[in-house]
Design a protein around this motif. Structure first.
Motif, PDB file in Angstrom:
ATOM      1  N   ASN A 263      16.477  40.949  54.701  1.00 37.82           N
ATOM      2  CA  ASN A 263      16.035  40.730  53.435  1.00 37.82           C
ATOM      3  C   ASN A 263      15.987  41.862  52.521  1.00 37.82           C
ATOM      4  O   ASN A 263      16.496  41.974  51.353  1.00 37.82           O
ATOM      5  CB  ASN A 263      14.670  39.973  53.417  1.00 37.82           C
ATOM      6  N   MET A 264      15.860  43.022  53.111  1.00 41.24           N
ATOM      7  CA  MET A 264      15.730  44.223  52.324  1.00 41.24           C
ATOM      8  C   MET A 264      17.414  44.579  52.250  1.00 41.24           C
ATOM      9  O   MET A 264      17.802  45.080  51.222  1.00 41.24           O
ATOM     10  CB  MET A 264      15.070  45.318  53.094  1.00 41.24           C
ATOM     11  N   ASP A 265      18.145  44.282  53.075  1.00 40.51           N
ATOM     12  CA  ASP A 265      19.674  44.426  52.973  1.00 40.51           C
ATOM     13  C   ASP A 265      20.192  43.564  52.158  1.00 40.51           C
ATOM     14  O   ASP A 265      21.366  43.957  51.363  1.00 40.51           O
ATOM     15  CB  ASP A 265      20.116  44.229  54.567  1.00 40.51           C
ATOM     16  N   ALA A 266      19.604  42.332  51.846  1.00 44.11           N
ATOM     17  CA  ALA A 266      20.054  41.491  50.939  1.00 44.11           C
ATOM     18  C   ALA A 266      19.817  42.043  49.462  1.00 44.11           C
ATOM     19  O   ALA A 266      20.745  41.746  48.572  1.00 44.11           O
ATOM     20  CB  ALA A 266      19.566  40.187  50.965  1.00 44.11           C
ATOM     21  N   ILE A 267      18.753  42.680  49.206  1.00 39.57           N
ATOM     22  CA  ILE A 267      18.456  43.394  47.923  1.00 39.57           C
ATOM     23  C   ILE A 267      19.670  44.382  47.606  1.00 39.57           C
ATOM     24  O   ILE A 267      20.055  44.530  46.504  1.00 39.57           O
ATOM     25  CB  ILE A 267      17.034  44.082  47.870  1.00 39.57           C
ATOM     26  N   ALA A 268      19.784  45.269  48.596  1.00 41.16           N
ATOM     27  CA  ALA A 268      21.008  46.084  48.566  1.00 41.16           C
ATOM     28  C   ALA A 268      22.370  45.350  48.099  1.00 41.16           C
ATOM     29  O   ALA A 268      23.052  46.065  47.354  1.00 41.16           O
ATOM     30  CB  ALA A 268      21.222  47.201  49.774  1.00 41.16           C
ATOM     31  N   GLU A 269      22.443  44.448  48.915  1.00 42.50           N
ATOM     32  CA  GLU A 269      23.677  43.720  48.679  1.00 42.50           C
ATOM     33  C   GLU A 269      23.979  43.212  47.351  1.00 42.50           C
ATOM     34  O   GLU A 269      25.153  42.799  46.779  1.00 42.50           O
ATOM     35  CB  GLU A 269      24.128  42.608  49.461  1.00 42.50           C
ATOM     36  N   SER A 270      22.942  42.787  46.330  1.00 46.19           N
ATOM     37  CA  SER A 270      22.873  42.551  45.333  1.00 46.19           C
ATOM     38  C   SER A 270      22.708  43.419  44.050  1.00 46.19           C
ATOM     39  O   SER A 270      22.691  43.291  42.782  1.00 46.19           O
ATOM     40  CB  SER A 270      21.900  41.376  44.972  1.00 46.19           C
ATOM     41  N   GLY A 271      22.676  44.639  44.905  1.00 45.39           N
ATOM     42  CA  GLY A 271      22.168  45.857  43.828  1.00 45.39           C
ATOM     43  C   GLY A 271      23.007  47.004  44.388  1.00 45.39           C
ATOM     44  O   GLY A 271      24.133  46.975  44.850  1.00 45.39           O
ATOM     45  N   ILE A 272      22.259  48.176  44.239  1.00 42.42           N
ATOM     46  CA  ILE A 272      22.886  49.587  44.666  1.00 42.42           C
ATOM     47  C   ILE A 272      21.901  50.444  45.250  1.00 42.42           C
ATOM     48  O   ILE A 272      20.535  50.287  45.157  1.00 42.42           O
ATOM     49  CB  ILE A 272      23.448  50.216  43.421  1.00 42.42           C
TER      50      ILE A 272
END
Length: 757
Positions: free
Chosen positions: A58-67
């Motif tokens: 889930n934290m990785d998903a934030i990175a995947e939608s951001g920087i």
């Protein structure tokens, strides 16, 4: 006649008058929601999207939608970072050179944010935002955390509409010291009923957002979600711990190599980055015996389970934002407050509080403690080697200002604005920059006044320029750091850093010099090669320290344990002059109590007793340390749990008299670290005198009258209903520390009594 402030017209008749309503404050059109996700003690390499083996989808998903930022820095310790994050100001200027718990009597060590340094929550609140604080606060002095306040440093006084979480630096995840708004409350469930704090925090974040959006759908929110994770204690549900069985058996040195390889593959570190070597604060894995390897691996399994579980709870919040159509219009900022923590020592610890409060380290864990590791009766933290691995490929740890202490994961996602999904940024930035970034993105100007107080200028630099251009030239030129005398200064890619050695002077510290543009992990000390550059940077450090008010400097508790104990560190703190306290059963639980270390004292409960009554009269502490006076099996009992290491019990003779009586425990301090104790009924000693080898009565939380505040101090009381509440009437509890009797005479009498026995 029209009023200057009133925009309508007032005449004699209501029907003839012209009404007027003031315009409601609204944020700029299209302003996004803001969600801060603040992790604790999470190193640069501990998230999956930063190279970790621990699943954090889930934290990785934030990175995947951001920087993701790979050159983002904080203050190396929790309270200072949190103060800077929420104000956009330097932590020393704010009075947070150290933890918030104490006022040490200097401007940089007062632990109180002046109103001229308004918080982001205050700025957004008066700009039309709803504001919620959920989780760890740690921006309030310890003696102001009780139910009577003062409340001027509590979240609701600092711009938050709602607060649900805990006030201090850490708490049990199974038996938390829990607060809601300006009240101290019980956890909604017990560990046996499946309670865990991370889940509870997310439940409340969702509840607050849901209520707000249902009532004011167009009003944006700022939610500051600060998990207790990954700070000690490493608490996670057992099924999550089981998932990681055997995963870390290879040891931290091999694990670092795996992470380092992954980091290069995903681009979170540059190709020329080097893996730093083991330091003398870590035991090489090959020097451990089989039993130690098993234990060390298990500690890391606990950490992984805790992080994985917390990630799953965060996922529930992200899913909810998507469900209500708010994810794309929410700017999410996820970061850690400092690097991975070395506080567990070389061997790890069953109870982190043990060495903090006692000045000594735990011995080898027995089989019973090994089985209980990670459970509600433990307060564990992993061995230092895993913190070293968690900061891969960097040097050192939390409280150091080498990169391992201050360079942390930072992820920003805002799908409506950031289009380079999954991108990585290399520009140097500091925690104070996030305040400026949020205002820039929201279109909100820094107010000149907050609550009638003129505001100081914020030194932060907006990071918004990095959103669209990964190659944009960095805009920050200089950043100084200091923590416990460890000092560093970064300027245009060059960094000077001093690892302070505990000593009477700071002049003998060895300064190192690094070109961080070429040397990501501080491998190559260039001090001898470029002495003029080093001298220039040292001079700049002193200049910046003067600008931000960094002096005086403290010593580190982690380099020399005896150089930092509670008595020495706070020698300038005002003495507590009150010698008599009266507590009532109607009081809040967990109210602050006086320091009792190395003091004689008498605790008296005036209470009603009937045969069969059992329960707590008075207590302070919880499962890993504390003391309690209670009645059980028709006996008056005093029980002292010394930091989960040793227990001392004093028990009266059987057959307590019915009716209202004085039930007393008296402690006579004979010398630092020891004393004698006995119980009395109506002023007459009942039962024998017991010698205490441990007189550390300094536990500062878990206070309650008539019940346990959180978890049981006497572990045999697990399973007692309703916090083992006393069923009879308790009139009051008196605590006297004014030496009601002559200690010297009493000591002689007690020693004679013990010799006779």
């Amino acid at each position: 006649m029209p009023d200057n402030k009133f925009g309508g017209v007032i005449r004699t008749s209501y029907m003839d008058s012209i009404p007027w309503w003031p315009e409601k404050v609204k944020p700029p059109a299209g302003a996004p929601n803001i969600l801060y996700v603040l992790l604790d003690d999470t190193g640069f390499a501990q998230l999956g999207c930063y190279g970790s083996r621990i699943p954090t989808p889930n934290m990785d998903a934030i990175a995947e939608s951001g920087i993701r930022y790979r050159n983002f820095h904080t203050c190396a310790l929790c309270s200072p970072t949190r103060a800077s994050l929420l104000t956009g100001c330097d932590n020393h200027t704010l009075g947070y050179s150290y933890l918030s718990s104490f006022d040490l009597g200097f401007p940089s060590l007062c632990s109180k944010i002046d109103q001229k340094f308004g918080l982001l929550s205050e700025t957004l609140q008066q700009s039309g935002y709803a504001t919620f604080c959920v989780g760890k606060w740690h921006l309030c002095r310890e003696n102001e955390m009780g139910g009577a306040g003062p409340f001027d440093s509590w979240p609701l006084s600092k711009g938050f509409d709602k607060f649900y979480g805990f006030m201090n630096g850490a708490t049990s995840q199974f038996y938390p010291d829990l607060y809601q708004d300006n009240s101290i409350i019980d956890a909604p469930k017990t560990p046996e009923e499946g309670y865990h704090l991370s889940s509870d925090l997310v439940d409340h974040a969702i509840k607050y957002i849901s209520t707000e959006k249902a009532t004011y759908p167009d009003k944006p929110f700022f939610c500051h979600l600060a998990f207790g994770a990954m700070h000690a204690p490493l608490h996670a549900p057992q099924e999550y711990v089981d998932k990681f069985s055997g995963v870390f058996d290879e040891g931290y040195e091999e694990y670092r190599k795996y992470v380092f390889k992954c980091q290069k593959e995903i681009g979170i570190i540059p190709e020329n980055a080097e893996l730093t070597e083991i330091n003398d604060l870590v035991r090489p894995w090959q020097t451990l015996n089989a039993e130690e390897k098993k234990l060390f691996s298990h500690y890391m399994e606990l950490f992984a389970a805790y992080l994985n579980y917390t990630d799953e709870q965060l996922g529930r919040l992200l899913d909810y934002l998507k469900k209500i159509g708010q994810y794309d219009n929410t700017m999410i900022v996820l970061l850690s407050d400092n690097g991975a923590s070395a506080e567990g020592g070389v061997d790890g610890c069953f109870n982190e509080l043990h060495h903090y409060l006692s000045g000594e380290w735990e011995g080898k864990l027995n089989n019973e403690k090994y089985k209980g590791l990670g459970g509600s009766d433990s307060y564990p933290l992993y061995p230092r080697g895993w913190a070293w691995a968690g900061n891969t490929p960097l040097k050192m740890y939390k409280t150091w200002v080498h990169e391992g202490g201050i360079r942390v994961p930072c992820i920003i996602s805002y799908p409506n604005l950031i289009k380079d999904a999954g991108g990585i940024r290399d520009q140097y930035h500091y925690v104070t920059d996030l305040y400026a970034t949020v205002l820039d993105v929201c279109g909100v100007k820094q107010p000149e006044m907050i609550k009638g107080v003129r505001q100081e200028k914020k030194p932060g630099i907006s990071m918004k320029y990095t959103f669209d251009d990964k190659n944009a030239p960095r805009r920050r030129r200089v950043q100084f750091s200091e923590m416990f005398g460890n000092r560093s200064i970064w300027c245009d890619g060059w960094k000077a850093v001093a690892d302070h050695t505990v000593s009477p002077t700071f002049d003998n510290d060895k300064w190192e010099l690094y070109n961080t543009d070429e040397d990501f992990s501080e491998m190559h000390d260039l001090a001898e090669q470029y002495p003029e550059k080093l001298h220039e940077l040292i001079h700049l450090w002193w200049k910046e320290a003067g600008t931000y008010g960094a002096l005086p400097l403290l010593e580190s508790p982690f380099k020399h344990l005896n150089g930092f104990n509670l008595n020495n560190a706070f020698k300038f703190a005002p003495a507590e002059n009150v010698k008599h306290y009266r507590f009532y059963p109607e009081m809040d639980i967990s109210a602050p109590i006086p320091r009792m270390t190395n003091k004689s004292f008498v605790i008296t409960a005036r209470a009603e007793y009937k045969k069969g009554y059992e329960g707590i009269l008075y207590c302070c502490g919880f499962t890993v340390g504390g003391y309690t006076l209670y009645i059980e099996n028709d006996k008056l009992c005093f029980f002292y749990n010394y930091l989960g290491e040793r227990n001392t019990a004093v028990v009266s003779e059987a057959g307590l008299p019915e009716g209202e009586h004085d039930f007393t425990f008296s402690f006579v301090n004979t010398c630092p670290g020891s004393g004698y104790g006995y119980v009395m009924v109506d002023g007459k000693q009942s039962g024998g005198t017991v010698q205490f080898e441990d007189s550390l009565f300094s536990v500062k939380n878990g206070f309650a009258v008539g019940r346990y505040a959180t978890g049981p101090i006497n572990l045999e009381h697990h399973g007692k209903q309703n916090h083992f509440a006393y069923p009879g009437t308790i009139c009051y509890i008196d605590l006297d520390m004014d030496k009601p009797e002559n200690d010297a005479d009493r000591v002689l009498a007690l020693e004679k009594e013990l010799e006779t026995e």
